[in-house]
Scaffold this active site. Sequence first.
Site, short mmCIF file in Angstrom:
data_model
loop_
_atom_site.label_atom_id
_atom_site.label_comp_id
_atom_site.label_asym_id
_atom_site.label_seq_id
_atom_site.Cartn_x
_atom_site.Cartn_y
_atom_site.Cartn_z
N GLY A 1 -92.08 -92.77 -35.70
CA GLY A 1 -93.31 -92.35 -36.24
C GLY A 1 -93.73 -91.04 -35.14
O GLY A 1 -92.61 -90.40 -34.01
N SER A 2 -94.93 -90.97 -35.20
CA SER A 2 -95.49 -90.32 -34.40
C SER A 2 -95.06 -90.57 -32.68
O SER A 2 -95.32 -91.63 -32.30
CB SER A 2 -97.05 -89.95 -34.39
OG SER A 2 -98.02 -91.04 -33.88
N THR A 3 -95.67 -89.64 -32.17
CA THR A 3 -95.32 -89.72 -30.53
C THR A 3 -96.07 -90.03 -30.02
O THR A 3 -96.52 -91.04 -29.26
CB THR A 3 -95.05 -88.67 -29.30
OG1 THR A 3 -93.54 -87.70 -30.71
CG2 THR A 3 -95.38 -88.52 -28.52
N GLY B 1 -96.27 -93.99 -30.28
CA GLY B 1 -95.20 -94.61 -29.76
C GLY B 1 -95.41 -94.53 -28.62
O GLY B 1 -94.67 -95.76 -27.87
N GLU C 1 -87.83 -93.63 -32.52
CA GLU C 1 -87.35 -92.37 -33.10
C GLU C 1 -89.06 -91.20 -33.44
O GLU C 1 -89.82 -92.14 -34.40
CB GLU C 1 -86.77 -92.60 -34.50
CG GLU C 1 -86.73 -90.93 -34.73
CD GLU C 1 -85.72 -90.67 -36.10
OE1 GLU C 1 -86.10 -90.14 -36.81
OE2 GLU C 1 -84.52 -92.01 -36.18
N CYS D 1 -89.05 -85.82 -39.43
CA CYS D 1 -89.11 -85.25 -37.71
C CYS D 1 -88.33 -84.12 -37.85
O CYS D 1 -88.27 -83.64 -36.83
CB CYS D 1 -89.26 -86.32 -37.36
SG CYS D 1 -89.78 -87.88 -37.75
#
Length: 481
Positions: free
Chosen positions: A228-230, A233, A250, A285
């Site tokens: 998913g998104s940073t 994360g 990831e 991504c």
Amino acid sequence: MISTYPFVSGKYLIGGNWFEAAKKTNVINPANINEIVGEVALCSASDVDHAITTAEKAYESWSRSDIEERASTMHLAAEEIKALVEENVTLLVRENGKVLVEAKKDLLRCVDIMHEAADELLEWWKPEVLPGNQKVQIRKRARGVTAVISPWNSPMILTFKRVIPAVLTGNTVVVKPATNCPLTIMSFLKVVASYFPAGVINVVTGSGSVIGEALCSDPRVKTIAFVGSTETGKEIMRAASGTVKKLYMELGGNDAAIILRDANLDEDSIKRLRFGVLRAAGQVCSAIKRIYVHESRYEEVVEKLKKEFQRIRIGNGIQPDVEMGPLNNKSQYDYVKGLIERAAGSGATIISVGVQIDPESWDQGYFILPTIITGADQNSEIVRAEQFGPVIPILPFSDLDEAVQLANDSEFGLRASVWTEDEELAIQLAEQLEAGAVFHNNHTVFQDLHLDFPGLKESGLSREVRHCGLEYFADSYGFAN
């Protein structure tokens, strides 16, 4: 065969049983927001606790199960999943927005990963004897309960690439699919779970903030696999830090493609470039999100990519002649539309082209035409952001040092590509580019499911995969005598 396993809507799975949630919400078709595809349960923190408790109990016996039996059972489950692909592909299109070809490929790759990981397990699990005077073996063992938190953009393969190796290595899992499109995952995992002891595979759905917090902070969860998104994360890392969990993450990307002076820009090359930008409507991504072109080829690239985009047929992915579907959800649609509007407001040139298959119903879905943006600079939002949509800024450069500097000027470092006829030069540039993988004259995914490479910087947290991801879900330990 005709499946006796219709998809489960509005329920969640714990210990082999399907439960009704007190609250539910609708799953809608992003190509037709008036169509309700199904319901998704909004689980509570207590539901998550129930799932973790059940998974922890199942782990006691599953972690000691026979390796060969795990592999053979996975092969059997894979064959039944394969028989379900045709009847589930339209479900994935309707809840996700992918076109039929992309959706079917995703489902078939789920079958592939089940077979390949099961085959890989038997050899990989064997103890490795290290050279030296003392006999030292490297052996493997499972970790415990694994949380798999999946995204909405490629929900099937990104879930299976984590659930399958986790189960094969002796762990039990609690899966949290994206609320926007959980139905096909539920349909497939219902079948896979039926082949294994109750509690090995559990599925909870609902709010990311509620379920994610409960999974990531619980000390009984030993591993978290997140895509998913940073920003999300980072939140997971904070929540998991209290118990120092193993993290397989990831995260976001802002992939750069560098087109050199000598690049071959024939029809096939432009098609590969287009696919690198527009696959899954850019909701990947590792899609190309910035293109840097040598100034001598800049106008040529813009014109050729524009012509390629012009012929793309956009519409409801359920129609076989559609080549690009909608964005998956309103939040992402609004975000990408806003990026384009703000780029235009800052003086950039917007080139939106493509074929609307059904103009009358265009506004009933989250459709955005393929869009090229010129005249933006390196510091503009459209260049620095992860667009995650069918929009691509194209910028010129004058020399190779500048190209590398521009490509590396990002907090992300997932993938990159170099387009040149000189392979040695491509390798030299790859050594300088801050990316987990660099492609030459292409920008795609690794076709071999055994392989994957982590992103650098804020694009991920892991190590390279050589064994279908089995490495992520087992601990290695030394045994000496």
